[in-house]
Every structure is written in structure tokens, then in C-alpha cells.
Design a protein around this motif. Structure first.
Motif, PDB file in Angstrom:
ATOM      1  N   UNK A 157      16.922  -2.449  -2.315  1.00 52.85           N
ATOM      2  CA  UNK A 157      15.850  -2.285  -1.334  1.00 52.85           C
ATOM      3  C   UNK A 157      14.603  -1.688  -1.987  1.00 52.85           C
ATOM      4  N   UNK A 158      14.783  -0.665  -2.789  1.00 58.01           N
ATOM      5  CA  UNK A 158      13.645  -0.049  -3.483  1.00 58.01           C
ATOM      6  C   UNK A 158      13.022  -1.012  -4.475  1.00 58.01           C
ATOM      7  N   UNK A 159      13.842  -1.818  -5.130  1.00 59.25           N
ATOM      8  CA  UNK A 159      13.327  -2.760  -6.119  1.00 59.25           C
ATOM      9  C   UNK A 159      12.577  -3.922  -5.450  1.00 59.25           C
ATOM     10  N   UNK A 160      13.029  -4.345  -4.280  1.00 57.73           N
ATOM     11  CA  UNK A 160      12.308  -5.395  -3.551  1.00 57.73           C
ATOM     12  C   UNK A 160      10.930  -4.896  -3.132  1.00 57.73           C
ATOM     13  N   UNK A 176       0.828  -1.211   0.000  1.00 57.31           N
ATOM     14  CA  UNK A 176       0.000   0.000   0.000  1.00 57.31           C
ATOM     15  C   UNK A 176       0.861   1.260   0.000  1.00 57.31           C
ATOM     16  N   UNK A 177       1.904   1.260   0.840  1.00 54.81           N
ATOM     17  CA  UNK A 177       2.714   2.474   1.013  1.00 54.81           C
ATOM     18  C   UNK A 177       4.071   2.367   0.315  1.00 54.81           C
ATOM     19  N   UNK A 178       4.172   1.526  -0.705  1.00 57.06           N
ATOM     20  CA  UNK A 178       5.450   1.324  -1.393  1.00 57.06           C
ATOM     21  C   UNK A 178       6.086   2.621  -1.887  1.00 57.06           C
ATOM     22  N   UNK A 179       5.343   3.514  -2.548  1.00 58.31           N
ATOM     23  CA  UNK A 179       5.991   4.755  -3.025  1.00 58.31           C
ATOM     24  C   UNK A 179       6.611   5.591  -1.907  1.00 58.31           C
ATOM     25  N   UNK A 180       6.043   5.498  -0.693  1.00 63.95           N
ATOM     26  CA  UNK A 180       6.572   6.271   0.426  1.00 63.95           C
ATOM     27  C   UNK A 180       7.768   5.582   1.074  1.00 63.95           C
ATOM     28  N   UNK A 181       7.873   4.264   0.916  1.00 62.36           N
ATOM     29  CA  UNK A 181       8.938   3.510   1.568  1.00 62.36           C
ATOM     30  C   UNK A 181      10.192   3.383   0.710  1.00 62.36           C
ATOM     31  N   UNK A 182      10.066   3.632  -0.576  1.00 59.01           N
ATOM     32  CA  UNK A 182      11.211   3.489  -1.481  1.00 59.01           C
ATOM     33  C   UNK A 182      12.139   4.694  -1.357  1.00 59.01           C
ATOM     34  N   UNK A 211      24.703   2.098   4.715  1.00 61.81           N
ATOM     35  CA  UNK A 211      23.706   3.005   5.281  1.00 61.81           C
ATOM     36  C   UNK A 211      22.898   3.696   4.194  1.00 61.81           C
ATOM     37  N   UNK A 212      23.518   3.947   3.048  1.00 63.50           N
ATOM     38  CA  UNK A 212      22.803   4.620   1.949  1.00 63.50           C
ATOM     39  C   UNK A 212      21.958   3.643   1.165  1.00 63.50           C
ATOM     40  N   UNK A 213      22.523   2.471   0.885  1.00 60.77           N
ATOM     41  CA  UNK A 213      21.793   1.428   0.155  1.00 60.77           C
ATOM     42  C   UNK A 213      21.696   0.207   1.071  1.00 60.77           C
ATOM     43  N   UNK A 214      20.560   0.070   1.753  1.00 67.53           N
ATOM     44  CA  UNK A 214      20.407  -0.944   2.790  1.00 67.53           C
ATOM     45  C   UNK A 214      20.616  -2.356   2.269  1.00 67.53           C
ATOM     46  N   UNK A 215      20.135  -2.636   1.063  1.00 68.40           N
ATOM     47  CA  UNK A 215      20.284  -3.972   0.468  1.00 68.40           C
ATOM     48  C   UNK A 215      21.338  -3.994  -0.630  1.00 68.40           C
ATOM     49  N   UNK A 216      22.132  -2.943  -0.755  1.00 66.50           N
ATOM     50  CA  UNK A 216      23.138  -2.880  -1.798  1.00 66.50           C
ATOM     51  C   UNK A 216      22.550  -2.440  -3.131  1.00 66.50           C
ATOM     52  N   UNK A 217      23.370  -2.504  -4.160  1.00 69.92           N
ATOM     53  CA  UNK A 217      22.935  -2.149  -5.513  1.00 69.92           C
ATOM     54  C   UNK A 217      23.221  -3.307  -6.458  1.00 69.92           C
ATOM     55  N   UNK A 218      22.543  -3.283  -7.630  1.00 70.17           N
ATOM     56  CA  UNK A 218      22.725  -4.364  -8.593  1.00 70.17           C
ATOM     57  C   UNK A 218      23.757  -3.984  -9.647  1.00 70.17           C
ATOM     58  N   UNK A 219      23.810  -4.746 -10.707  1.00 66.12           N
ATOM     59  CA  UNK A 219      24.829  -4.546 -11.747  1.00 66.12           C
ATOM     60  C   UNK A 219      24.675  -3.224 -12.485  1.00 66.12           C
ATOM     61  N   UNK A 220      23.514  -2.594 -12.402  1.00 67.17           N
ATOM     62  CA  UNK A 220      23.279  -1.309 -13.064  1.00 67.17           C
ATOM     63  C   UNK A 220      23.268  -0.150 -12.084  1.00 67.17           C
ATOM     64  N   UNK A 242      19.570   4.488 -12.054  1.00 67.23           N
ATOM     65  CA  UNK A 242      20.880   3.848 -12.128  1.00 67.23           C
ATOM     66  C   UNK A 242      21.970   4.820 -11.683  1.00 67.23           C
ATOM     67  N   UNK A 243      21.755   5.458 -10.550  1.00 63.46           N
ATOM     68  CA  UNK A 243      22.670   6.503 -10.098  1.00 63.46           C
ATOM     69  C   UNK A 243      23.689   6.018  -9.077  1.00 63.46           C
ATOM     70  N   UNK A 244      23.496   4.818  -8.545  1.00 59.71           N
ATOM     71  CA  UNK A 244      24.395   4.326  -7.509  1.00 59.71           C
ATOM     72  C   UNK A 244      25.618   3.632  -8.073  1.00 59.71           C
ATOM     73  N   UNK A 245      26.537   3.315  -7.171  1.00 58.93           N
ATOM     74  CA  UNK A 245      27.723   2.553  -7.556  1.00 58.93           C
ATOM     75  C   UNK A 245      27.316   1.122  -7.867  1.00 58.93           C
ATOM     76  N   UNK A 246      27.812   0.596  -8.958  1.00 59.37           N
ATOM     77  CA  UNK A 246      27.429  -0.761  -9.357  1.00 59.37           C
ATOM     78  C   UNK A 246      27.960  -1.801  -8.379  1.00 59.37           C
ATOM     79  N   UNK A 247      27.083  -2.752  -8.043  1.00 55.90           N
ATOM     80  CA  UNK A 247      27.424  -3.869  -7.160  1.00 55.90           C
ATOM     81  C   UNK A 247      27.985  -3.394  -5.822  1.00 55.90           C
TER      82      UNK A 247
END
Length: 283
Positions: A69-72, A32-38, A55-64, A45-50
Motif C-alpha cells: 500500500x505504501x509503495x503504491x 500531494x499528501x503521499x508522505x502523510x498517507x503512507x 488490517x496492518x498491511x492493507x495491500x499485503x507485503x512483497x517478497x522483501x 523491510x520489517x513486515x512478514x514476507x508475502x
């Protein structure tokens, strides 16, 4: 007159049932509140790859360089509702076919049950893969493929239940009062078998989510850049050194499936105890 207090059934007050309901309720709030939690755009694709979890990316980033975390969170709005939709569609289709086969019998029963046996002759996952591959990779086609292989389970259950109720006294009385076959089926028999159908739906939710995620894992479901748990796990298994790629979407699948199984078992126990208690009171 005394008011009758509402009490939660004992089967739903077990620790596992409570855990399942809490986990599923949390995921529903996430949907329900996904847009607010992301914290980031799931497609950005602004983060460092992999990048490892931080603290900034709780679940890390992917290859792009996208925030996992936002994608989950975003994928929860696709995976969970899709599994619910396909369970509802499967139950409706299978229940209607099983009800008509059990009530009318004869050639109707023969045709429908031979069709059911034909679908059961193939492993459900393999058949879903074939159908999804023939239709083309997309989440809609994956849902349709799972529906086409899931309805026979409901057909057999409903048919056996209708056969048991078809010659009951209240059904015969209804027919003598002028009800047609369809009226008798939907007004007399269907309300008595709905609890059985609901139990199977709850138990089937986890299996359908796993099958749907499996199709996306194989490239036959959701397609990039759409965020979907099975598709995210597929991206992660090619880079096992970056464990967070597959771990977190896989953990999401695990928690939802376990929660749905806990609730399904509790609902089944609740119905079984109610049925036994009702039978004892009737005697």
C-alpha cells in the motif's frame, strides 16, 4: 448589465467525465499528501514476507516484506508526473516541428516529414524499448525514450492544421503589416490550433502511462528499490499465487488510464461541439 454566469460545458457533465475527474483529482491528492498517507516506509523491510492483505498491511507485503500500500502511494509520485512530463515534452517538440514544416514548406517540410515518417516506420513500443535499452534502465531514460517515439503524432496534427491556416486572410494581413514568418506563426496561427493540441495531449496521457509502465515492467524503466507501478507488476507476475503483488499496482494503472481516457474523450467532445457551434454562428 447582467453578469454572464459560468457554466460547466455539457460534455464535461457526463457521468463518465465526472467519474474521470473525480478519480484523477483523488490521485492528485494522493500525490500531494503521499508522505502523510503512507502507513509505512515504502523501502522498509520489517513486515512478514508475502503476507496477504490484512488490517496492518492493507495491500499485503512483497517478497522483501515491504508494505505494498505504501509503495503504491509512493509510486504514484513517479508514474503520474513522469507521464505528464513526457506528454508535455512530446507535444512541445512535435508541435514546433509540425508548425515549421507546415508554415515554411519546401525543403524544411520535406526534411521534417521524412524524419517523422522514419519514426513512424517502427512500432512505437519496440522503438522505445530499443532506445531505453541502449541508454540504460532508469526512469529518466524511459521517459526520454517515450518522448522520442511520441512526438511524430503531434507533428502530423500540427502540420495539417498549419497548412489549413497558412493562407487565411488574417495571416496574410499580418504578414502585410510587417510580421516575420515566426511572428506570424506564433502570434496568428498557434493560438488557433492550441485547442487541438490540448485535446490530443489529454487523449495521449493514458497511452504514455501504459508505455512507460510497460518499459518498467520489462526492466527498462524504474529500477529497484524505486517504487514504480510497472516495475511492481513485473515483480508480481513471477508469483501468481500471491495475487496482491501485481493486482494492486495494476489496479492503480487501470484507474488512472481509464480516468484520463474519460476526460480526454469529454474534452474532445467539448471541443468538437464548440467548433461546430462556432461554425454555425459564423454562417
Amino acid at each position: 448589465m447582467t453578469k454572464k454566469r459560468f457554466r460547466i460545458p455539457e460534455a464535461l457533465r457526463t457521468p463518465l467525465a465526472i467519474i474521470g475527474m473525480v478519480v484523477l483529482a483523488l490521485w492528485l491528492l494522493v500525490i500531494i499528501f503521499a508522505p502523510l498517507l503512507e502507513p509505512h516506509d515504502p523501502l522498509e523491510q520489517s513486515g512478514t514476507r508475502l503476507a496477504a492483505p490484512s488490517a496492518e498491511y492493507w495491500f499485503g507485503t512483497d517478497t522483501l516484506g515491504r508494505d505494498i500500500f505504501s509503495r503504491v502511494i509512493s509510486a504514484s509520485r513517479i508514474s503520474i508526473p513522469s507521464s505528464i512530463v513526457l506528454v508535455i515534452c512530446s507535444s512541445v517538440i512535435g508541435s514546433l516541428i509540425g508548425a515549421m514544416a507546415g508554415y515554411f514548406g519546401g525543403k524544411v517540410d520535406e526534411v521534417f516529414m521524412r524524419l517523422t515518417d522514419l519514426v513512424f516506420a517502427f512500432p512505437s513500443t519496440i522503438l522505445a524499448m530499443v532506445i531505453s535499452a541502449a541508454l540504460g534502465p532508469s526512469i529518466q531514460n524511459a521517459v526520454l525514450a517515450v518522448v522520442l517515439v511520441s512526438w511524430p503524432t503531434y507533428t502530423r496534427l500540427v502540420r495539417s492544421l498549419v497548412l489549413g491556416f497558412r493562407n487565411s486572410e488574417f495571416v496574410i494581413v499580418g504578414r502585410l503589416l510587417g510580421r516575420s514568418g515566426f511572428e506570424s506563426l506564433f502570434h496568428d496561427i498557434l493560438p488557433n490550433i492550441l485547442p487541438h493540441i490540448f485535446v490530443l495531449m489529454f487523449v495521449d496521457l493514458g497511452d504514455c502511462l501504459l508505455t512507460l509502465s510497460g518499459l518498467s515492467f520489462l526492466g527498462l524503466g524504474a529500477t529497484p528499490p524505486m517504487a514504480e507501478w510497472g516495475q511492481m507488476v513485473s515483480e508480481g507476475v513471477t508469483r501468481m499465487t500471491s495475487w496482491w503483488l501485481a493486482f494492486f499496482p495494476g489496479l492503480a494503472i487501470f484507474t488512472v488510464v481509464i480516468a484520463e481516457n474519460f476526460i480526454g474523450d469529454a474534452v474532445r467532445d467539448w471541443f468538437d461541439r464548440s467548433y461546430v457551434a462556432g461554425s454555425s454562428e459564423g454562417k
